[in-house]
Scaffold this active site. Structure first.
Site, mmCIF file in Angstrom:
data_model
loop_
_atom_site.group_PDB
_atom_site.id
_atom_site.type_symbol
_atom_site.label_atom_id
_atom_site.label_comp_id
_atom_site.label_asym_id
_atom_site.label_seq_id
_atom_site.Cartn_x
_atom_site.Cartn_y
_atom_site.Cartn_z
ATOM 1 N N CYS A 75 58.528 -15.482 -84.250
ATOM 2 C CA CYS A 75 59.045 -14.919 -85.490
ATOM 3 C C CYS A 75 57.934 -14.888 -86.537
ATOM 4 C CB CYS A 75 60.213 -15.790 -85.960
ATOM 5 S SG CYS A 75 60.658 -15.607 -87.679
ATOM 6 N N HIS A 77 58.249 -14.652 -89.647
ATOM 7 C CA HIS A 77 58.636 -15.292 -90.903
ATOM 8 C C HIS A 77 58.440 -16.808 -90.883
ATOM 9 C CE1 HIS A 77 61.400 -11.602 -91.194
ATOM 10 N NE2 HIS A 77 60.290 -11.378 -91.869
ATOM 11 N N HIS A 78 58.671 -17.445 -89.723
ATOM 12 C CA HIS A 78 58.570 -18.902 -89.648
ATOM 13 C C HIS A 78 57.581 -19.373 -88.579
ATOM 14 C CE1 HIS A 78 62.675 -18.009 -91.196
ATOM 15 N NE2 HIS A 78 62.278 -18.880 -92.105
ATOM 16 N N GLN A 116 62.386 -8.952 -84.182
ATOM 17 C CA GLN A 116 62.972 -8.331 -82.991
ATOM 18 C C GLN A 116 63.246 -6.853 -83.200
ATOM 19 O OE1 GLN A 116 66.100 -10.662 -81.191
ATOM 20 N NE2 GLN A 116 67.069 -8.843 -80.342
ATOM 21 N N CYS A 146 64.194 -20.132 -85.205
ATOM 22 C CA CYS A 146 64.277 -20.284 -86.661
ATOM 23 C C CYS A 146 65.734 -20.391 -87.122
ATOM 24 C CB CYS A 146 63.546 -19.146 -87.384
ATOM 25 S SG CYS A 146 64.118 -17.495 -86.979
#
Length: 185
Positions: A75, A77-78, A116, A146
């Site tokens: 991911c 974002h994390h 995704q 996440c």
């Protein structure tokens, strides 16, 4: 080995309150840097390199499906993993793609920091570009660490994304046949 990356991992260990000099962690920054390079190896690949000319003449104009292609991504974002499977279909127009190349295209895009939704589209666009198919369909189902390990901590949630191009978008019957075939396990 990227020395800057190793130093950054050493800093992360210190930042969480660990001692990077203790016995169990001495080589962790180097191992973590090597693992991250492996997990992000898709940045160093192109569709042309992955396909490597494995496109073959064929009279087949019926749907070709490769389902349950396992994928492992990160991911963006994390920087936590998401794990799942991709189902990829295309309708050939004179050429078919070598079977392993479908999975390798999935891996190429999965081995990058991703969301995704974008990965699903990137895979579909690449298959369409390479095969010049009458249509391409990609469905990805994945579990995101996440969401499971932090935040809302939902252990059984699965995200499903799809991209339908050409005949799969234009023809309800073609789309339904694909969806039925990937569900009919």
């Amino acid at each position: 080995m990227n020395e800057d990356m190793i130093q950054h991992y050493r800093g992360i260990l210190e930042g969480v309150g660990e001692n990077p000099g203790r016995e169990g962690l001495v080589d962790t920054p180097k191992r973590a840097a090597k693992a991250m390079q492996y997990l992000c190896q898709g940045y160093g690949q192109t569709v042309e390199q992955v396909v490597n000319g494995a496109l073959f003449e064929s009279d087949n104009d019926e749907m070709v499906i490769v389902r349950d292609i396992e994928l492992y991504s990160m991911c963006e974002h994390h920087m936590l993993p998401f794990i799942g499977k991709a189902h990829v279909a295309y309708i050939p127009t004179g050429k078919v793609l070598g079977l392993s190349k479908v999975a390798r295209i999935v891996d190429m895009f999965a081995r990058r920091l991703q969301i995704q939704e974008n990965m699903t589209k990137q895979i579909a666009d690449a298959i369409m570009q390479v095969t010049n198919a009458a249509g391409v369909a990609v469905v990805i189902e994945a579990q995101h660490m996440c969401m499971m390990m932090r935040g809302c901590e939902k252990q059984n949630s699965v995200m499903t994304t799809s991209v339908m191009l050409g005949e799969f978008r234009d023809s309800y019957n073609t789309r339904q046949e694909f969806l039925q075939l990937i569900r009919g396990r």
